[in-house]
Design an enzyme around this catalytic site. Sequence first.
Site, PDB file in Angstrom:
ATOM      1  N   ILE A  12       0.830  -1.208   0.000  1.00 46.82           N
ATOM      2  CA  ILE A  12       0.000   0.000   0.000  1.00 46.82           C
ATOM      3  C   ILE A  12       0.860   1.251   0.000  1.00 46.82           C
ATOM      4  O   ILE A  12       0.570   2.218  -0.722  1.00 46.82           O
ATOM      5  CB  ILE A  12      -0.971  -0.007   1.198  1.00 46.82           C
ATOM      6  N   CYS A 154      -9.985  -2.024   1.784  1.00 45.35           N
ATOM      7  CA  CYS A 154     -10.284  -2.011   0.349  1.00 45.35           C
ATOM      8  C   CYS A 154     -11.668  -2.594   0.078  1.00 45.35           C
ATOM      9  O   CYS A 154     -12.417  -2.080  -0.760  1.00 45.35           O
ATOM     10  CB  CYS A 154      -9.217  -2.781  -0.418  1.00 45.35           C
ATOM     11  N   ARG A 199      -3.782 -20.600   6.817  1.00 45.10           N
ATOM     12  CA  ARG A 199      -2.732 -19.804   6.179  1.00 45.10           C
ATOM     13  C   ARG A 199      -1.350 -20.436   6.314  1.00 45.10           C
ATOM     14  O   ARG A 199      -0.352 -19.814   5.934  1.00 45.10           O
ATOM     15  CB  ARG A 199      -2.755 -18.379   6.717  1.00 45.10           C
ATOM     16  N   ARG A 235      -9.341 -16.387   0.007  1.00 48.05           N
ATOM     17  CA  ARG A 235      -8.197 -15.910  -0.769  1.00 48.05           C
ATOM     18  C   ARG A 235      -7.977 -16.867  -1.940  1.00 48.05           C
ATOM     19  O   ARG A 235      -8.032 -18.086  -1.771  1.00 48.05           O
ATOM     20  CB  ARG A 235      -6.940 -15.859   0.101  1.00 48.05           C
TER      21      ARG A 235
END
Length: 339
Positions: A12, A154, A199, A235
């Site tokens: 970002i 976002c 993850r 994801r």
Amino acid sequence: MIRVAINGYGRIGRSILRALYESAKRDRIQIVAINELAKPEAMLHLTQYDTTHGRFHTQVKLDNQHMIIGDDAIKLLHEPNPANLPWKELDIDIVYEATGVINDRQECEAHLKAGAKQVLISHPSSNDVDATIVYGVNQDLLRAEHTVVSNASCTTNCIVPVIDVLDRHFEVKSGAITTIHSAMNDQQVIDAYHDDLRRTRAAGQSIIPVDTKLARGIERILPHMKNKFEAISVRVPTINVTAIDLSVTLNKRVDIELVNRVLKQATEGSFSGVVGFTNEPLVSCDFNHDPRSSIVDGTQTRVSDGHLVKLLLWCDNEWGFANRMLDTSLEMIKAKRSS
């Protein structure tokens, strides 16, 4: 001209810098300093070359602890403690807090104590900040006395303007959301340890469910939507651009043509430049580097029994959000100077 600093030069942080240099806002915003623990050579290289957004269009070089972009000299700092940063000396108006790890008022106040006048956080924050802003929806809440502001996420920036339009025209009763998000740098390239067991798995090989607080983020911006939404997130093995599957139940009866017409009109009016609309047969990579917060895919709009509406929304989760950071910071200064 407002003087800004970037704290955290990751995805970002770099997108903010690049977005500024590709926009017409350079006559209003000057990046004075970047604080990042990485080596200057790595910062330079990742500014020049980007797998997602391509090569930087302007010559960049290092000179005496500064990154030189065209005629601009940006001071490079490598300070782990924000309280020790020279914001007063550099006369910083706003710090873009983009580390991803500083997200509450107490931590952000270190920037204020160091001399910055305001802080804009590039991700969802704790409830003790002065305001959470989704540009295009609630920036009018900003006040001169606000010193710590969050730019939400976002996905919140993508979905809230659309929900707002639907609610004003058709009265939203309830909704369910699935975020189909590109892989992020908190995932593993190959299987490795992580506190979230899902993850631990290789990001490029699986669709991976992750926790999301998107429903609560909607409530923060639109308080009358409390307890009306639930969300899940997965994801997927792409490096950028996110899709959101939004289903809402409306009190008023609608059809596909009416829903699309109202949303398209909003993109041409109050949400121009923030929300877009397309009827083209596009795929995710077609929205890479798109500066808008949200693009409604009109080809995918569905209506069941006149009240249940399903929409597909697209957003560049890096570039669109970075552009909103610039917009919100200008609104913060506008509010401060109008007092």
